[in-house]
Design a protein around this motif. Structure first.
Motif, mmCIF file in Angstrom:
data_model
loop_
_atom_site.group_PDB
_atom_site.id
_atom_site.type_symbol
_atom_site.label_atom_id
_atom_site.label_comp_id
_atom_site.label_asym_id
_atom_site.label_seq_id
_atom_site.Cartn_x
_atom_site.Cartn_y
_atom_site.Cartn_z
ATOM 1 N N GLY A 297 18.531 6.333 0.071
ATOM 2 C CA GLY A 297 18.186 7.655 0.566
ATOM 3 C C GLY A 297 19.091 8.050 1.711
ATOM 4 N N ILE A 298 19.044 9.334 2.066
ATOM 5 C CA ILE A 298 19.884 9.833 3.150
ATOM 6 C C ILE A 298 19.154 10.927 3.928
ATOM 7 N N LYS A 299 19.153 10.796 5.254
ATOM 8 C CA LYS A 299 18.692 11.852 6.149
ATOM 9 C C LYS A 299 19.924 12.595 6.649
ATOM 10 N N LEU A 300 19.980 13.892 6.395
ATOM 11 C CA LEU A 300 21.099 14.718 6.826
ATOM 12 C C LEU A 300 20.657 15.552 8.018
ATOM 13 N N ASP A 301 21.071 15.125 9.207
ATOM 14 C CA ASP A 301 20.716 15.845 10.422
ATOM 15 C C ASP A 301 21.596 17.088 10.544
ATOM 16 N N GLY A 302 21.398 17.866 11.603
ATOM 17 C CA GLY A 302 22.081 19.145 11.725
ATOM 18 C C GLY A 302 23.165 19.187 12.766
ATOM 19 N N CYS A 303 23.694 18.040 13.201
ATOM 20 C CA CYS A 303 24.617 17.996 14.340
ATOM 21 C C CYS A 303 26.072 17.812 13.915
ATOM 22 N N SER A 304 26.515 18.560 12.937
ATOM 23 C CA SER A 304 27.917 18.518 12.533
ATOM 24 C C SER A 304 28.237 19.820 11.839
ATOM 25 N N THR A 305 29.384 19.890 11.191
ATOM 26 C CA THR A 305 29.745 21.072 10.419
ATOM 27 C C THR A 305 29.311 20.964 8.959
ATOM 28 N N SER A 306 28.700 19.862 8.563
ATOM 29 C CA SER A 306 28.360 19.611 7.153
ATOM 30 C C SER A 306 26.946 20.077 6.849
ATOM 31 N N HIS A 307 26.712 21.378 6.879
ATOM 32 C CA HIS A 307 25.363 21.927 6.742
ATOM 33 C C HIS A 307 24.980 22.318 5.317
ATOM 34 N N ASN B 226 25.471 13.322 9.438
ATOM 35 C CA ASN B 226 25.491 14.498 10.314
ATOM 36 C C ASN B 226 24.961 14.123 11.695
ATOM 37 N N ASN B 227 25.469 13.022 12.207
ATOM 38 C CA ASN B 227 24.926 12.355 13.382
ATOM 39 C C ASN B 227 24.912 13.230 14.625
ATOM 40 N N CYS B 228 23.853 13.083 15.431
ATOM 41 C CA CYS B 228 23.706 13.852 16.671
ATOM 42 C C CYS B 228 24.268 13.099 17.869
ATOM 43 N N ILE B 229 24.108 11.796 17.921
ATOM 44 C CA ILE B 229 24.841 11.004 18.908
ATOM 45 C C ILE B 229 26.279 10.956 18.397
ATOM 46 N N VAL C 119 0.821 -1.216 0.000
ATOM 47 C CA VAL C 119 0.000 0.000 0.000
ATOM 48 C C VAL C 119 0.855 1.266 0.000
ATOM 49 N N GLY C 120 2.159 1.108 -0.256
ATOM 50 C CA GLY C 120 3.012 2.267 -0.483
ATOM 51 C C GLY C 120 4.076 2.537 0.553
ATOM 52 N N TYR C 121 3.993 1.878 1.711
ATOM 53 C CA TYR C 121 4.994 2.104 2.761
ATOM 54 C C TYR C 121 6.145 1.125 2.554
ATOM 55 N N CYS C 122 7.063 1.516 1.686
ATOM 56 C CA CYS C 122 8.070 0.563 1.218
ATOM 57 C C CYS C 122 9.490 1.106 1.380
ATOM 58 N N GLN C 123 9.689 1.952 2.382
ATOM 59 C CA GLN C 123 11.013 2.483 2.680
ATOM 60 C C GLN C 123 11.300 2.297 4.158
ATOM 61 N N VAL C 124 12.526 1.876 4.474
ATOM 62 C CA VAL C 124 12.987 1.741 5.854
ATOM 63 C C VAL C 124 14.216 2.622 6.009
ATOM 64 N N GLY C 125 14.236 3.437 7.071
ATOM 65 C CA GLY C 125 15.369 4.329 7.312
ATOM 66 C C GLY C 125 16.065 4.012 8.618
ATOM 67 N N VAL C 126 17.371 3.813 8.533
ATOM 68 C CA VAL C 126 18.196 3.663 9.728
ATOM 69 C C VAL C 126 18.552 5.059 10.217
ATOM 70 N N ASP C 127 18.286 5.340 11.492
ATOM 71 C CA ASP C 127 18.585 6.658 12.050
ATOM 72 C C ASP C 127 19.863 6.585 12.885
ATOM 73 N N ASP C 128 19.993 7.435 13.867
ATOM 74 C CA ASP C 128 21.250 7.636 14.583
ATOM 75 C C ASP C 128 21.667 6.421 15.413
ATOM 76 N N ASN C 129 22.983 6.332 15.612
ATOM 77 C CA ASN C 129 23.685 5.384 16.476
ATOM 78 C C ASN C 129 24.147 4.128 15.747
ATOM 79 N N TRP C 130 24.345 4.206 14.444
ATOM 80 C CA TRP C 130 25.009 3.129 13.702
ATOM 81 C C TRP C 130 26.526 3.260 13.796
ATOM 82 N N GLN C 131 27.009 4.441 14.240
ATOM 83 C CA GLN C 131 28.429 4.778 14.179
ATOM 84 C C GLN C 131 29.177 4.338 15.432
ATOM 85 N N PHE C 132 30.483 4.171 15.301
ATOM 86 C CA PHE C 132 31.347 3.914 16.448
ATOM 87 C C PHE C 132 31.953 5.241 16.883
#
Length: 281
Positions: free
Chosen positions: A162-172, A134-137, A70-83
């Motif tokens: 796809g990519i979500k670009l958060d605002g918690c870095s210098t890469s604005h 642009n991770n916040c954690i 029915v159209g909901y066919c995207q999954v997004g990984v958010d913050d805390n994948w990083q070391f």
């Protein structure tokens, strides 16, 4: 000289008018990890969510259907994948192994032991997989310059959609991000701008497919309706021209469906339905 001038003009036009990558013609529909799990994510959990998106145990008009159907066919990984690292030479925290232009993002392999296989798992089920930068954690600030070039190479290496670009870095600079995305790889990436300014859209310029119009959402229902939802109005002039449009949507943060505690003499069911319906509208 002529060819060099043409290349310069093309670059200027691209940055001035933004993108037309064929994506985001309708508001993005899918699931992202933050509002449900915050930083408590790992590869197995994301694979379980992908399975849930294609599960056909629900009946719609007498037919077995999945969320993806029915159209909901995207999954997004958010913050805390990083070391996350910290040392005496770089104030704060960081998750690249060097400063720009040589830094590469460090994956927390305890959480995500095989990122290639995760992307392949998602694609084999015809689910698009989005990532987060642009991770916040473990945010990297002014003393740790951004690594946009290598970060886009990272996105291409793992074949994200796809990519979500958060605002918690210098890469604005979202225009720069989108230029790098457009000039690498073989497919466009659905691009989300979350709190990066002054890269917001106007009537003729938009370097992303959708952009956050509000502060972070939470489960205070009065704020959800009175603040988050209302934040799209300045971008939605009627009869137009509106800034929010196909391929460039203002959005008031992710849904909190299923998360509301009892409040305002309302049931969770009624809050979920009106919240979902408002976001659809």
């Amino acid at each position: 000289m002529g060819s060099e001038l043409s290349i310069c003009l093309i670059a200027i036009i691209e940055l001035a008018f933004g993108i037309d990558n064929g994506l985001g013609r309708n508001p993005p529909m899918g699931w992202r990890s933050w509002n449900c799990y915050h930083g408590n994510i790992n590869q197995q959990l994301i694979e379980n969510v992908i399975d849930a998106m294609v599960n056909k145990s629900r009946m719609v008009n007498g037919k077995a259907m999945s969320y993806c159907d029915v159209g909901y066919c995207q999954v997004g990984v958010d913050d805390n994948w990083q070391f996350c690292l910290q040392n005496g030479t770089a104030p704060g925290h960081y998750f690249h192994n060097d400063t720009a232009p040589n830094g590469w993002a460090i994956i927390d392999t305890a959480r995500f032991p095989d990122l290639h296989s995760l992307v392949e798992y998602s694609h084999n089920k015809n689910v698009k997989l989005g990532w987060y930068m642009n991770n916040c954690i473990c945010s990297e600030h002014e003393d740790y310059p951004g690594n946009e070039v290598n970060d886009v190479s990272f996105l291409r290496e793992y074949d994200f959609d796809g990519i979500k670009l958060d605002g918690c870095s210098t890469s604005h600079n979202i225009s720069n991000w989108q230029h790098l995305i457009n000039t690498t790889g073989s497919k466009p990436l659905l691009t989300e701008n979350c709190h990066n300014q002054p890269n917001y859209a106007n009537e003729t310029w938009c370097p992303m497919n959708f952009f956050r119009s509000s502060s972070d959402i939470n489960t205070d229902y009065a704020k959800v309706i009175g603040v988050n939802l209302q934040s799209v109005l300045p971008y939605s002039a009627y009869p137009g021209p509106a800034i929010t449009r196909q391929g460039c949507f203002a959005y008031p943060d992710m849904l909190e469906v299923g998360n509301f505690p009892a409040q305002m003499n309302a049931t969770q069911y009624s809050m979920d339905r009106t919240h979902f319906g408002a976001w659809c509208t």
